[in-house]
Motif scaffolding. Sequence first.
Motif, PDB file in Angstrom:
ATOM      1  N   PHE A   3       0.824  -1.195   0.000  1.00  0.00           N
ATOM      2  CA  PHE A   3       0.000   0.000   0.000  1.00  0.00           C
ATOM      3  C   PHE A   3       0.860   1.248   0.000  1.00  0.00           C
ATOM      4  O   PHE A   3       2.014   1.232   0.404  1.00  0.00           O
ATOM      5  CB  PHE A   3      -1.048   0.009   1.122  1.00  0.00           C
ATOM      6  N   VAL A   4       0.268   2.327  -0.535  1.00  0.00           N
ATOM      7  CA  VAL A   4       0.949   3.609  -0.664  1.00  0.00           C
ATOM      8  C   VAL A   4       0.181   4.632   0.156  1.00  0.00           C
ATOM      9  O   VAL A   4      -1.038   4.747   0.030  1.00  0.00           O
ATOM     10  CB  VAL A   4       1.023   4.056  -2.142  1.00  0.00           C
ATOM     11  N   ILE A   5       0.909   5.354   0.993  1.00  0.00           N
ATOM     12  CA  ILE A   5       0.303   6.374   1.838  1.00  0.00           C
ATOM     13  C   ILE A   5       0.930   7.719   1.494  1.00  0.00           C
ATOM     14  O   ILE A   5       2.154   7.845   1.428  1.00  0.00           O
ATOM     15  CB  ILE A   5       0.511   6.073   3.339  1.00  0.00           C
ATOM     16  N   SER A   6       0.091   8.714   1.283  1.00  0.00           N
ATOM     17  CA  SER A   6       0.544  10.076   1.044  1.00  0.00           C
ATOM     18  C   SER A   6       0.292  10.875   2.321  1.00  0.00           C
ATOM     19  O   SER A   6      -0.812  10.878   2.852  1.00  0.00           O
ATOM     20  CB  SER A   6      -0.238  10.690  -0.121  1.00  0.00           C
ATOM     21  N   VAL A   7       1.341  11.538   2.805  1.00  0.00           N
ATOM     22  CA  VAL A   7       1.251  12.293   4.053  1.00  0.00           C
ATOM     23  C   VAL A   7       1.639  13.740   3.753  1.00  0.00           C
ATOM     24  O   VAL A   7       2.764  14.010   3.320  1.00  0.00           O
ATOM     25  CB  VAL A   7       2.190  11.704   5.137  1.00  0.00           C
ATOM     26  N   TYR A   8       0.719  14.637   3.956  1.00  0.00           N
ATOM     27  CA  TYR A   8       0.931  16.071   3.740  1.00  0.00           C
ATOM     28  C   TYR A   8       1.278  16.670   5.093  1.00  0.00           C
ATOM     29  O   TYR A   8       0.485  16.592   6.037  1.00  0.00           O
ATOM     30  CB  TYR A   8      -0.371  16.658   3.186  1.00  0.00           C
ATOM     31  N   ARG A  45       5.221  16.877   0.965  1.00  0.00           N
ATOM     32  CA  ARG A  45       4.455  15.644   0.762  1.00  0.00           C
ATOM     33  C   ARG A  45       5.413  14.478   0.927  1.00  0.00           C
ATOM     34  O   ARG A  45       6.466  14.432   0.304  1.00  0.00           O
ATOM     35  CB  ARG A  45       3.820  15.595  -0.616  1.00  0.00           C
ATOM     36  N   ILE A  46       5.033  13.542   1.780  1.00  0.00           N
ATOM     37  CA  ILE A  46       5.798  12.318   1.982  1.00  0.00           C
ATOM     38  C   ILE A  46       4.987  11.187   1.362  1.00  0.00           C
ATOM     39  O   ILE A  46       3.809  11.022   1.677  1.00  0.00           O
ATOM     40  CB  ILE A  46       6.016  12.036   3.484  1.00  0.00           C
ATOM     41  N   THR A  47       5.607  10.426   0.489  1.00  0.00           N
ATOM     42  CA  THR A  47       4.960   9.260  -0.102  1.00  0.00           C
ATOM     43  C   THR A  47       5.688   8.030   0.415  1.00  0.00           C
ATOM     44  O   THR A  47       6.901   7.902   0.245  1.00  0.00           O
ATOM     45  CB  THR A  47       5.001   9.307  -1.642  1.00  0.00           C
ATOM     46  N   ILE A  48       4.944   7.146   1.074  1.00  0.00           N
ATOM     47  CA  ILE A  48       5.521   5.975   1.722  1.00  0.00           C
ATOM     48  C   ILE A  48       4.881   4.718   1.131  1.00  0.00           C
ATOM     49  O   ILE A  48       3.652   4.631   1.026  1.00  0.00           O
ATOM     50  CB  ILE A  48       5.263   6.009   3.245  1.00  0.00           C
ATOM     51  N   THR A  49       5.716   3.756   0.761  1.00  0.00           N
ATOM     52  CA  THR A  49       5.239   2.468   0.262  1.00  0.00           C
ATOM     53  C   THR A  49       5.627   1.398   1.272  1.00  0.00           C
ATOM     54  O   THR A  49       6.779   1.336   1.698  1.00  0.00           O
ATOM     55  CB  THR A  49       5.874   2.146  -1.095  1.00  0.00           C
ATOM     56  N   LEU A  50       4.646   0.576   1.661  1.00  0.00           N
ATOM     57  CA  LEU A  50       4.850  -0.464   2.669  1.00  0.00           C
ATOM     58  C   LEU A  50       4.141  -1.742   2.272  1.00  0.00           C
ATOM     59  O   LEU A  50       3.233  -1.724   1.453  1.00  0.00           O
ATOM     60  CB  LEU A  50       4.233  -0.032   4.004  1.00  0.00           C
ATOM     61  N   ASN A  51       4.530  -2.820   2.926  1.00  0.00           N
ATOM     62  CA  ASN A  51       3.805  -4.080   2.819  1.00  0.00           C
ATOM     63  C   ASN A  51       3.179  -4.368   4.173  1.00  0.00           C
ATOM     64  O   ASN A  51       3.799  -4.120   5.206  1.00  0.00           O
ATOM     65  CB  ASN A  51       4.728  -5.230   2.420  1.00  0.00           C
ATOM     66  N   GLY A  52       1.966  -4.889   4.164  1.00  0.00           N
ATOM     67  CA  GLY A  52       1.277  -5.244   5.397  1.00  0.00           C
ATOM     68  C   GLY A  52      -0.151  -5.637   5.085  1.00  0.00           C
ATOM     69  O   GLY A  52      -0.560  -5.670   3.935  1.00  0.00           O
ATOM     70  N   ASP A  53      -0.907  -5.897   6.135  1.00  0.00           N
ATOM     71  CA  ASP A  53      -2.310  -6.239   5.915  1.00  0.00           C
ATOM     72  C   ASP A  53      -3.181  -5.006   6.167  1.00  0.00           C
ATOM     73  O   ASP A  53      -2.698  -3.938   6.531  1.00  0.00           O
ATOM     74  CB  ASP A  53      -2.736  -7.434   6.769  1.00  0.00           C
ATOM     75  N   GLU A  54      -4.469  -5.174   5.977  1.00  0.00           N
ATOM     76  CA  GLU A  54      -5.430  -4.068   6.113  1.00  0.00           C
ATOM     77  C   GLU A  54      -5.406  -3.474   7.516  1.00  0.00           C
ATOM     78  O   GLU A  54      -5.462  -2.253   7.696  1.00  0.00           O
ATOM     79  CB  GLU A  54      -6.835  -4.583   5.768  1.00  0.00           C
ATOM     80  N   GLU A  83       1.215   6.641 -10.230  1.00  0.00           N
ATOM     81  CA  GLU A  83       2.487   6.355  -9.567  1.00  0.00           C
ATOM     82  C   GLU A  83       3.609   6.397 -10.598  1.00  0.00           C
ATOM     83  O   GLU A  83       3.455   5.886 -11.705  1.00  0.00           O
ATOM     84  CB  GLU A  83       2.484   4.949  -8.949  1.00  0.00           C
ATOM     85  N   ARG A  84       4.714   6.982 -10.202  1.00  0.00           N
ATOM     86  CA  ARG A  84       5.906   6.991 -11.046  1.00  0.00           C
ATOM     87  C   ARG A  84       7.138   6.796 -10.182  1.00  0.00           C
ATOM     88  O   ARG A  84       7.143   7.104  -8.991  1.00  0.00           O
ATOM     89  CB  ARG A  84       6.046   8.309 -11.825  1.00  0.00           C
ATOM     90  N   GLU A  85       8.189   6.315 -10.838  1.00  0.00           N
ATOM     91  CA  GLU A  85       9.467   6.112 -10.179  1.00  0.00           C
ATOM     92  C   GLU A  85      10.555   6.449 -11.190  1.00  0.00           C
ATOM     93  O   GLU A  85      10.352   6.331 -12.398  1.00  0.00           O
ATOM     94  CB  GLU A  85       9.582   4.656  -9.719  1.00  0.00           C
ATOM     95  N   THR A 149      14.525   5.978  -7.082  1.00  0.00           N
ATOM     96  CA  THR A 149      14.027   7.044  -6.216  1.00  0.00           C
ATOM     97  C   THR A 149      12.979   6.578  -5.226  1.00  0.00           C
ATOM     98  O   THR A 149      12.795   7.198  -4.193  1.00  0.00           O
ATOM     99  CB  THR A 149      13.380   8.169  -7.040  1.00  0.00           C
ATOM    100  N   GLY A 150      12.244   5.553  -5.548  1.00  0.00           N
ATOM    101  CA  GLY A 150      11.049   5.214  -4.794  1.00  0.00           C
ATOM    102  C   GLY A 150       9.860   5.868  -5.481  1.00  0.00           C
ATOM    103  O   GLY A 150      10.004   6.688  -6.390  1.00  0.00           O
ATOM    104  N   ILE A 151       8.700   5.525  -5.042  1.00  0.00           N
ATOM    105  CA  ILE A 151       7.472   5.947  -5.709  1.00  0.00           C
ATOM    106  C   ILE A 151       7.078   7.372  -5.315  1.00  0.00           C
ATOM    107  O   ILE A 151       7.152   7.751  -4.148  1.00  0.00           O
ATOM    108  CB  ILE A 151       6.329   4.978  -5.360  1.00  0.00           C
TER     109      ILE A 151
END
Length: 165
Positions: A3-8, A45-54, A83-85, A149-151
Amino acid sequence: MRFVISVYVENKYGVLARVSGLFMRRGFNINSLTVDETDDAAFSRITITLNGDENDKDQLVNQLKKLHNVKVVRELHKATSIERELMLIKVKNSRENRSELMQACDIFRAKIIDYSTETLCAEVTGEPSKINAFVEIMKPLGIVEMCRTGIVALERTHHIAEELE
């Protein structure tokens, strides 16, 4: 699940450390993290990509919303976001593989940014799946080094300014 989370966030000293520290305290490994100023220098803006469950995702989003300098937290869904990288990749260049290198760069719309008789350096941008496919094609040709760069991601129609009001 990815999942991808955008944090402003407020663009202030120590905010990134507090945000990334939250993930560390919860025992999560960040797959990619990108951050920079927005069009308003007061915010990043911080864009974070992680793996995990709901459940993991929901817990992290709720914890992020509680941080003082965080203004907006949104999960970005593949169907409603872009999404771009960016990747720079240096590959062995020889007479034997030069034709294959050039064809792959052409097919993947990679921009050749440095060239010598020993190596070729290319810039590739696109969705992470495109970057991964290019890496797989380059492996047998001899990757010397690479950097990703990351997403970075944006929602297609949502405007963050609406949530700040």
